[in-house]
Design an enzyme around this catalytic site. Structure first.
Site, mmCIF file in Angstrom:
data_model
loop_
_atom_site.group_PDB
_atom_site.id
_atom_site.type_symbol
_atom_site.label_atom_id
_atom_site.label_comp_id
_atom_site.label_asym_id
_atom_site.label_seq_id
_atom_site.Cartn_x
_atom_site.Cartn_y
_atom_site.Cartn_z
ATOM 1 N N ARG A 40 38.636 40.977 27.910
ATOM 2 C CA ARG A 40 39.541 41.459 28.975
ATOM 3 C C ARG A 40 39.605 42.987 28.931
ATOM 4 N NH1 ARG A 40 41.153 39.031 33.192
ATOM 5 N NH2 ARG A 40 41.845 37.201 32.043
ATOM 6 N N ARG A 65 28.069 37.739 30.509
ATOM 7 C CA ARG A 65 29.038 38.425 29.635
ATOM 8 C C ARG A 65 29.389 37.604 28.395
ATOM 9 N NH1 ARG A 65 34.997 38.533 32.394
ATOM 10 N NH2 ARG A 65 35.263 36.329 32.862
ATOM 11 N N HIS A 84 32.383 45.097 36.434
ATOM 12 C CA HIS A 84 33.814 44.850 36.676
ATOM 13 C C HIS A 84 34.685 45.843 35.876
ATOM 14 C CE1 HIS A 84 37.582 42.572 36.585
ATOM 15 N NE2 HIS A 84 37.085 41.597 37.278
ATOM 16 N N ASP A 133 44.219 42.273 44.910
ATOM 17 C CA ASP A 133 42.913 41.688 44.572
ATOM 18 C C ASP A 133 42.091 41.694 45.853
ATOM 19 O OD1 ASP A 133 41.967 38.749 42.590
ATOM 20 O OD2 ASP A 133 40.812 40.423 43.428
ATOM 21 N N GLU A 157 35.665 47.743 41.033
ATOM 22 C CA GLU A 157 34.454 47.033 40.616
ATOM 23 C C GLU A 157 33.286 47.262 41.582
ATOM 24 O OE1 GLU A 157 35.788 42.954 40.222
ATOM 25 O OE2 GLU A 157 37.772 43.731 39.664
HETATM 26 O O1 TA6 Z 1 37.682 40.911 40.139
HETATM 27 C C1 TA6 Z 1 38.992 40.428 40.307
HETATM 28 C C2 TA6 Z 1 39.110 39.093 39.605
HETATM 29 O O2 TA6 Z 1 38.278 38.149 40.199
HETATM 30 C C3 TA6 Z 1 40.560 38.677 39.598
HETATM 31 O O3 TA6 Z 1 40.800 37.680 40.557
HETATM 32 C C4 TA6 Z 1 40.793 38.184 38.175
HETATM 33 O O4 TA6 Z 1 40.432 36.814 38.057
HETATM 34 C C5 TA6 Z 1 39.842 39.060 37.406
HETATM 35 O O5 TA6 Z 1 38.697 39.211 38.229
HETATM 36 C C6 TA6 Z 1 39.494 38.489 36.054
HETATM 37 O O6 TA6 Z 1 38.410 39.233 35.610
HETATM 38 P P1 TA6 Z 1 37.934 39.118 34.100
HETATM 39 O O7 TA6 Z 1 36.642 39.837 34.051
HETATM 40 O O8 TA6 Z 1 38.980 39.785 33.286
HETATM 41 O O9 TA6 Z 1 37.823 37.660 33.802
#
Ligand code: TA6
Length: 306
Positions: free
Chosen positions: A73, A99, A173, A218, A277
């Site tokens: 995260r 990933r 991301h 989002d 992103e």
């Molecule tokens: O890119 C936005 C998203 O799709 C959000 O909806 C949330 O789910 C996030 O990505 C989670 O991203 P992560 O890479 O932390 O799993």
């Protein structure tokens, strides 16, 4: 490969060194002219970028999982071969499996301009993520190049090494560290059409004003190929996010309730991050790659004082 062997084969004095990183993952530390970065071999996951004289640019949750098979995260998750929950089968992981895989080092160097660079590789036959071949029965070769100095350049190259075309969605991301998400603005998206994915997906259009964050956000900005500028007045800095090979930009902050629902996200952390992103988030910008074909997506991050 053990750290000693990585350093022997790919280490570059004063520029590229391998050490044990968070969670025990092997990480490459890139020390370039003007800044440094760190990237894990697990997931080819960039975890740190810090230009000289600036605060850290990337954010990582203190609650992030740091275990093989689980997503990290923060930093820059490499989302491939699908973005979001759009895996080919129910139950496939959010944002794909690249990933979650262990990448290997192909090369590392100090460039003539003093930046440090590393290229990591993931080939379909080497993916050890259980069920990946069932989710994604295609032959591919990914190369991910991380180049660090006073700026950071991330390039993900996909090559189709099979006999049939395949279609990907993808994202670099990036989680940016901010003073307070309520005090920042994102320029460069004015007038862009976007899908608001908070609640039922709704098509909207950004007005002439920069993006401000006042609640969970989002947004998938479609057909967006330009640069974004994250303006952080309290910290007196602008972060430029330029890109290529990407036709969508995603802006995300979970805000209070969603952050509290995520076990790998501290309840009090949401004000300190914002994702911008570099993506092809689909379906309008999914990329179909023919046999022997390829596609590169790149994000280029620079920091300047305001
Ligand atoms: O890119 C936005 C998203 O799709 C959000 O909806 C949330 O789910 C996030 O990505 C989670 O991203 P992560 O890479 O932390 O799993």
């Amino acid at each position: 490969m053990h750290l000693s062997e990585l350093n022997e084969r790919f280490g570059v004095a004063g520029a590229v060194a391998f050490e044990q990183g968070p969670g025990g993952f092997a990480r490459a530390v890139l020390t370039g002219a003007g800044g440094r970065a760190a990237v894990l071999l697990y997931g080819a996951h960039a975890m740190e970028f810090q230009p000289d004289g600036h605060r850290p640019v990337l954010w990582v949750s203190r609650r992030s999982w740091l275990e093989a098979g689980k997503p990290i995260r923060g930093g820059v998750p490499v989302c491939w071969p699908w973005f979001g929950g759009k895996g080919p089968v129910a139950g496939s992981p959010l944002h794909g499996f690249a990933r979650l895989a262990e990448w290997t080092v192909e090369s590392a160097a100090r460039l003539p301009d003093g930046r440090a660079t590393i290229t990591l590789v993931l080939r379909s036959e080497a993916v050890r993520v259980p069920q990946a071949a069932a989710w994604w029965p295609h032959a591919f070769e990914l190369r991910y190049t991380v180049t660090a100095g006073s700026d950071l350049t991330l390039t993900l190259s996909t090559r189709n090494t099979g006999n049939d075309p395949f279609t990907i969605t993808q994202a670099l991301h990036t989680y940016f560290a901010v003073s307070d998400v309520r005090s920042v603005r994102v320029h460069g998206l004015e007038g862009a059409e976007y899908i608001d994915t908070v609640g039922p997906e709704t098509l909207r259009r950004q007005g002439p004003e920069p993006v401000a964050v006042r609640a969970e956000i989002d947004n998938v900005y479609r057909g967006h190929t330009g640069e974004c500028v994250l303006e952080d007045a309290p910290w007196g800095r602008r972060i430029r996010v330029a890109k290529s090979g990407s036709r969508s930009t995603v802006v995300w902050n979970p805000w209070i309730e969603k952050a509290a629902r995520m076990p790998d996200f501290g309840d009090d952390e949401w004000p300190h991050m914002l994702c911008i992103e570099t993506a092809n988030a689909g379906p309008d910008d999914a990329v179909t790659i023919p046999p022997a074909g390829g596609h590169d997506i790149q994000t280029h991050i620079t920091v300047e004082p305001m």
